[in-house]
Design an enzyme around this catalytic site. Structure first.
Site, PDB file in Angstrom:
ATOM      1  N   ASN A 223     -19.541  -5.585  -5.589  1.00 44.96           N
ATOM      2  CA  ASN A 223     -19.671  -6.877  -6.282  1.00 44.96           C
ATOM      3  C   ASN A 223     -20.661  -7.767  -5.531  1.00 44.96           C
ATOM      4  OD1 ASN A 223     -18.127  -8.487  -4.234  1.00 44.96           O
ATOM      5  ND2 ASN A 223     -16.525  -7.044  -4.850  1.00 44.96           N
ATOM      6  N   ALA A 290     -12.314 -11.680   1.691  1.00 41.71           N
ATOM      7  CA  ALA A 290     -13.068 -10.556   1.123  1.00 41.71           C
ATOM      8  C   ALA A 290     -12.855 -10.440  -0.379  1.00 41.71           C
ATOM      9  CB  ALA A 290     -12.634  -9.262   1.804  1.00 41.71           C
ATOM     10  N   ASP A 294     -11.067  -4.076  -7.020  1.00 46.52           N
ATOM     11  CA  ASP A 294      -9.710  -3.801  -7.499  1.00 46.52           C
ATOM     12  C   ASP A 294      -9.477  -2.299  -7.667  1.00 46.52           C
ATOM     13  OD1 ASP A 294      -8.964  -6.440  -7.526  1.00 46.52           O
ATOM     14  OD2 ASP A 294      -9.727  -6.789  -9.554  1.00 46.52           O
ATOM     15  N   LYS A 304     -24.466  14.514  -5.161  1.00 44.28           N
ATOM     16  CA  LYS A 304     -25.002  13.568  -6.137  1.00 44.28           C
ATOM     17  C   LYS A 304     -24.743  14.064  -7.564  1.00 44.28           C
ATOM     18  CE  LYS A 304     -29.248  11.303  -7.526  1.00 44.28           C
ATOM     19  NZ  LYS A 304     -30.692  11.340  -7.486  1.00 44.28           N
ATOM     20  N   ASP A 321      -3.675  -3.727  -2.030  1.00 48.86           N
ATOM     21  CA  ASP A 321      -3.865  -5.171  -1.840  1.00 48.86           C
ATOM     22  C   ASP A 321      -3.714  -5.442  -0.341  1.00 48.86           C
ATOM     23  OD1 ASP A 321      -3.500  -8.002  -1.623  1.00 48.86           O
ATOM     24  OD2 ASP A 321      -3.239  -8.020  -3.792  1.00 48.86           O
ATOM     25  N   ILE A 322      -4.834  -5.686   0.307  1.00 49.89           N
ATOM     26  CA  ILE A 322      -4.842  -5.829   1.769  1.00 49.89           C
ATOM     27  C   ILE A 322      -4.017  -7.044   2.194  1.00 49.89           C
ATOM     28  CG2 ILE A 322      -6.347  -6.177   3.782  1.00 49.89           C
ATOM     29  CD1 ILE A 322      -8.562  -4.815   1.937  1.00 49.89           C
ATOM     30  N   PHE A 338      -7.516 -16.292  -0.778  1.00 51.94           N
ATOM     31  CA  PHE A 338      -8.528 -16.977  -1.585  1.00 51.94           C
ATOM     32  C   PHE A 338      -8.367 -16.503  -3.017  1.00 51.94           C
ATOM     33  CE2 PHE A 338     -11.624 -19.349   0.959  1.00 51.94           C
ATOM     34  CZ  PHE A 338     -11.013 -19.196   2.185  1.00 51.94           C
ATOM     35  N   LYS A 352       0.116 -16.521  -7.145  1.00 50.28           N
ATOM     36  CA  LYS A 352      -0.331 -15.649  -6.047  1.00 50.28           C
ATOM     37  C   LYS A 352       0.325 -16.027  -4.727  1.00 50.28           C
ATOM     38  CE  LYS A 352      -4.616 -14.257  -7.993  1.00 50.28           C
ATOM     39  NZ  LYS A 352      -6.016 -14.508  -8.149  1.00 50.28           N
ATOM     40  N   LYS A 356       2.198 -12.793  -3.346  1.00 48.61           N
ATOM     41  CA  LYS A 356       1.619 -12.191  -2.141  1.00 48.61           C
ATOM     42  C   LYS A 356       2.264 -12.770  -0.881  1.00 48.61           C
ATOM     43  CE  LYS A 356      -2.860 -11.247  -4.300  1.00 48.61           C
ATOM     44  NZ  LYS A 356      -4.114 -10.540  -4.047  1.00 48.61           N
TER      45      LYS A 356
HETATM   46  O1  C5P Z   1      -5.280 -10.800  -6.636  1.00 48.75           O
HETATM   47  P1  C5P Z   1      -6.602 -11.417  -6.322  1.00 48.75           P
HETATM   48  O2  C5P Z   1      -7.710 -10.421  -6.160  1.00 48.75           O
HETATM   49  O3  C5P Z   1      -6.975 -12.551  -7.203  1.00 48.75           O
HETATM   50  O4  C5P Z   1      -6.333 -12.085  -4.873  1.00 48.75           O
HETATM   51  C1  C5P Z   1      -7.351 -12.651  -4.123  1.00 48.75           C
HETATM   52  C2  C5P Z   1      -6.974 -12.701  -2.662  1.00 48.75           C
HETATM   53  O5  C5P Z   1      -6.373 -11.481  -2.260  1.00 48.75           O
HETATM   54  C3  C5P Z   1      -8.170 -12.861  -1.756  1.00 48.75           C
HETATM   55  O6  C5P Z   1      -7.735 -13.551  -0.611  1.00 48.75           O
HETATM   56  C4  C5P Z   1      -8.559 -11.432  -1.427  1.00 48.75           C
HETATM   57  O7  C5P Z   1      -9.273 -11.331  -0.211  1.00 48.75           O
HETATM   58  C5  C5P Z   1      -7.210 -10.753  -1.359  1.00 48.75           C
HETATM   59  N1  C5P Z   1      -7.215  -9.351  -1.798  1.00 48.75           N
HETATM   60  C6  C5P Z   1      -6.990  -8.341  -0.890  1.00 48.75           C
HETATM   61  N2  C5P Z   1      -6.947  -7.036  -1.305  1.00 48.75           N
HETATM   62  C7  C5P Z   1      -7.139  -6.732  -2.604  1.00 48.75           C
HETATM   63  C8  C5P Z   1      -7.379  -7.749  -3.535  1.00 48.75           C
HETATM   64  C9  C5P Z   1      -7.422  -9.046  -3.106  1.00 48.75           C
HETATM   65  O8  C5P Z   1      -6.839  -8.622   0.315  1.00 48.75           O
HETATM   66  N3  C5P Z   1      -7.116  -5.490  -2.982  1.00 48.75           N
END
Ligand code: C5P
Length: 415
Positions: A223, A290, A294, A304, A321-322, A338, A352, A356
């Site tokens: 992205n 970051a 997704d 390739k 989801d980190i 964020f 969120k 989260k």
């Molecule tokens: O769920 P969404 O993508 O809207 O959440 C955004 C927040 O979650 C950001 O802080 C982003 O860095 C974190 N995030 C993450 N790992 C993911 C998706 C989002 O750490 N796979």
């Protein structure tokens, strides 16, 4: 939105605009590198050179390095029509004189206004840092030492010269410290002046930039994130006294902030692994800026992919989801997320925060074209977990550095 925002957290004005003043000494050659380092660190730099300085190094060199015309004359119609001495003095957030010759120390101690540099020093309300450099015998002279004391008493920030072999062959005190050391002094001074040391002793981990998910050895999904917000936060946390680990995803092309430990990763899985390691090693605050992809391809092709078919389908699976993983694994950690939203900002932000398990979330409105992603500016609304009973904060459009400082101040207040 029904919520009444509390006023934005007060922080001292930032130091972004620096006048680098160069006087006549052989150490002037080091000022070119210093100018380069200041620019790389994100400062806007304007250079003043005395007549003596121009005997050692040319204004053209400094103009090329800073991208700004160099100021040399006090009473020059053309120069005054551009940015006059008073305007220049008002423009600066900081004046750094490096190297400062014995002659300049004497002129400043006397309050003279006989050239552009001396006049700007009288006319500015910005702090002035002075790095003297000269022959060791001159440095030891009581007249020079008296001037240094006078300047220090007046509130000028003096930078002690180094000891060692000098350009003239003498050995002793009087050498200009290396440009990296001078940059560090500027950053420390800036931090002391503007940011409350609210994160002293805290370990902070920040994720920044995009992730890159391989399709085959040459192609990937990613992205437009540049990492600018995360890097600005790394600088602001460092300035607030924190020990910072910065996990940069994808192909972030930004200078690593001084004194920040940077870990480069590509994919979301790599980023999760680095974040987990950093959290396990001990981390008080986790900030996820970051833009994590997704989805990733189920299996990246080992070779390739050839364009033999008219259509092709990528089989994608969800990335971890980190942020949620870290916050659920370490419930005592202060975790900041964020969010980029286009509508119902408060509803999604609160959702969120809860799902989260976050302490704080900073939302930006990505429907606005003038901020976000590659821009140097941003605007945010910050929401807090219910347990803090804190009203949301609106951070008005400002540079990402300024927004970062305000966010760090909010973290420092809340933690
Ligand atoms: O769920 P969404 O993508 O809207 O959440 C955004 C927040 O979650 C950001 O802080 C982003 O860095 C974190 N995030 C993450 N790992 C993911 C998706 C989002 O750490 N796979």
């Amino acid at each position: 939105m029904s919520q009444i925002f509390t006023p934005v957290v007060p922080v001292a004005p930032s130091i972004t605009k620096v006048i680098l003043a160069i006087t006549g000494g052989i150490a002037a050659y080091k000022s070119a590198l210093l100018a380069r380092l200041l620019v790389k660190e994100g400062f806007e730099v304007r250079v003043i050179m005395t007549q003596g300085a121009q005997q050692f190094i040319t204004p053209l060199t400094l103009q090329a390095l800073t991208g700004n015309e160099v100021h040399t004359e006090l009473l020059d119609t053309e120069a005054e029509a551009g940015m006059g001495h008073i305007e220049l003095a008002k423009w600066a957030d900081l004046v750094l004189i490096a190297p400062a010759s014995a002659n300049t120390l004497a002129r400043l101690a006397m309050g003279m206004a006989d050239d552009l540099l001396a006049t700007v020093c009288l006319a500015t309300s910005a702090p002035v840092m002075i790095a003297p450099a000269m022959n060791q015998q001159m440095w030891a002279h009581p007249a020079v030492q008296l001037n240094v004391q006078t300047l220090s008493d007046m509130g000028y920030e003096m930078i002690e010269p180094d000891s060692g072999v000098q350009a003239c062959g003498d050995v002793g005190a009087g050498r200009l410290p290396e440009p990296e050391i001078l940059l560090r002094r500027v950053l420390n001074f800036k931090a002391k002046l503007m940011v409350p040391q609210s994160l002293t002793g805290k370990k902070v981990t920040i994720t920044a930039g995009p992730t890159v998910e391989a399709i085959d050895p040459v192609r990937f999904l990613s992205n437009h994130s540049t990492g600018k917000m995360g890097f600005a936060l790394a600088r602001a946390c460092r300035d607030a006294g924190a020990e910072v680990t910065l996990i940069a995803g994808g192909k972030v092309d930004l200078t690593t902030p001084l004194d920040v430990q940077r870990i480069n990763v590509l994919s979301a899985n790599d980023m999760l692994q680095a974040a987990s390691q950093s959290a396990k090693a001990g981390c008080d605050i986790f900030i996820a800026t970051a833009a994590v992809a997704d989805y990733r391809t189920r299996d990246a092709a080992p070779q390739k992919i050839k364009k033999t078919q008219d259509e092709m389908t990528l089989d994608l699976v969800k990335n971890p989801d980190i942020l949620a993983t870290i916050s659920h694994t370490y419930p005592d950690m202060f975790v900041v997320g964020f969010a980029a939203e286009t509508q119902d900002v408060e509803k999604y932000a609160r959702g969120k925060l809860a799902s989260k398990d976050l302490d704080m979330i900073a939302c930006n409105d990505v429907s606005r074209k003038d901020i976000g992603f590659a821009s140097d500016e941003n605007a945010m609304t910050v929401f807090f977990a219910d347990k803090y009973q804190q009203e949301p904060e609106a951070l008005d459009k400002a540079s990402k550095d300024e927004i970062a400082r305000q966010l760090v101040a909010l973290i420092g207040q809340t933690i």
